[in-house]
Enzyme design. Sequence first.
Site, short mmCIF file in Angstrom:
data_model
loop_
_atom_site.label_atom_id
_atom_site.label_comp_id
_atom_site.label_asym_id
_atom_site.label_seq_id
_atom_site.Cartn_x
_atom_site.Cartn_y
_atom_site.Cartn_z
CE LYS A 1 2.81 4.13 -4.82
NZ LYS A 1 1.93 4.04 -3.63
C1 LIG Z 1 1.78 2.84 -2.86
C2 LIG Z 1 1.31 2.96 -1.47
C3 LIG Z 1 1.48 1.92 -0.53
C4 LIG Z 1 2.08 0.58 -0.89
O1 LIG Z 1 3.45 0.64 -1.13
P1 LIG Z 1 4.21 -0.54 -1.91
O2 LIG Z 1 5.55 -0.05 -2.18
O3 LIG Z 1 3.41 -0.78 -3.17
O4 LIG Z 1 4.18 -1.75 -1.02
C5 LIG Z 1 1.07 2.15 0.78
N1 LIG Z 1 0.50 3.32 1.15
C6 LIG Z 1 0.32 4.33 0.27
C7 LIG Z 1 -0.34 5.57 0.75
C8 LIG Z 1 0.71 4.20 -1.06
O5 LIG Z 1 0.51 5.22 -1.92
#
Ligand SMILES: *Cc1c(COP(=O)(O)O)cnc(C)c1O
Length: 481
Positions: free
Chosen positions: A126
């Site tokens: 993120k």
């Molecule tokens: C948020 C997240 C996901 C999922 O990603 P999306 O964009 O919501 O599909 C997968 N792995 C981790 C470690 C995350 O923080």
Amino acid sequence: MKYISTRGQNSQKLSFNQILLAGLAPDGGLYLPETYPQISADELQVLREASQKSYAELAFLLLQKFIDSDDISAQDLRKIVEKTYTPQIYKYSRLPENAVQITPLTKINENLYLQELSNGPTLAFKDMAMQLLGNLFEFVLQKYNRQLNILGATSGDTGSAAEYAMKGKKNIRVFMLSPHGKMSDFQRAQMYSLNDENIFNLAVKGMFDDAQDIVKAVSGDAEFKAKYAIGAVNSINWARVLAQIVYYFQGYFLATANNNQKISFAVPTGNFGNICAGHIAKQMGLPIERLILATNENDVLDEFFKSGIYRPRKSAETFVTSSPSMDISKASNFERFIYDVLEKNSAEVKKYFENLVENQQFSLQDKLTDLAKFGFISGKSSHQDRLQTIKKIYQQTQGKILIDTHTADAVKVATDLQNADEKIVVLETAQAVKFEKTIIEAIGEKPIRHSDFANIENLPQHFEVVENNVADVKKIIEKNC
Ligand SMILES: *Cc1c(COP(=O)(O)O)cnc(C)c1O
């Protein structure tokens, strides 16, 4: 480039800056560019060369296609990406000498690679989008002389990525609600050890859903929201999806020798934000063979890609798993993909998603062949699968590669579905150290921490415990604005 809502073809078209700080469109839809810019063969070669210069250069060329210079001039945009994508910020690479690539590849075997997306300050992917968002917000707020108070609820990753991206930024404050005593020690330490004046950690006496309800109530008070310029950074934000398109190009260039080759991406999926960016990259003309979507036990999207039926679950039906950032049963970015499946017919999109509220499901069974042409395929994984996958990769690589639980979901599904000679890049969305307990269960050892995190649990923590109460949260916002 103008932006439209997935639900309203004829409503007003907006510019990038107009949608940057917005959440949902007023008609309840999501914002999307009117069209996806198409990359010609010549241009793909230019992008490949840019990626060899730097990730920031590649990001600049791609973002420019989506952001008019009236909104952000080329010169300013370049400054913003150069400030965002530096090896100093994304420094936690498995191979530190590769940190300059920002999202380097790690080879597991000839046809299976990991793309490291979790080398930023919170060790989760993120950061890739949130760090850019922080700099875009700061720029736009300064340009229009505005303030923004970001209000959010978090059960872990999103909140800390937002705080690390917004800390110290001008004209921005962050009020982040978290369930008191419910996060892992590491996550709590990451968030609460921040000591910046514009960051407010509010530990709510309740569960994540209670914190989320307070956020909804405060944002639902139109007068309060306007008076205190309340905004959000949730995963439906278009700029977050946009930022993620860049690393699909980078992954492709790193995994191939020339633009005649095709590769597939495997993506651990929750809210469909990450893989939505992959879909858009493919629609722009990046030679992606397949998009392999992996879920954990919360398999709403796997069910959809197998059956054509989309049936979100209630929060009571959502399992708590060892890949917690994918414990999502209503994929908030999914409408962007459905808009393309329904051939950009926003009246149809509106019908499907409005009926969803009443019927709790919709069916695109008659469109399964159309779905296949977008290149999606899906699979799911369980706790046992994750443990086995983590252990298998660790042993196969003589202890050199330790993956986290979310990445393990995608590696498991990718290896199940891989065709002969198919080259797959698995997106590595978090680092193993964040999930110490499950890692110990898988390999019997603690993951090794970078020295920056060695003592994180012992740092002084800054947070305020608040009652599970809307009025109290509002008071804190009033007091600090
Ligand atoms: C948020 C997240 C996901 C999922 O990603 P999306 O964009 O919501 O599909 C997968 N792995 C981790 C470690 C995350 O923080």
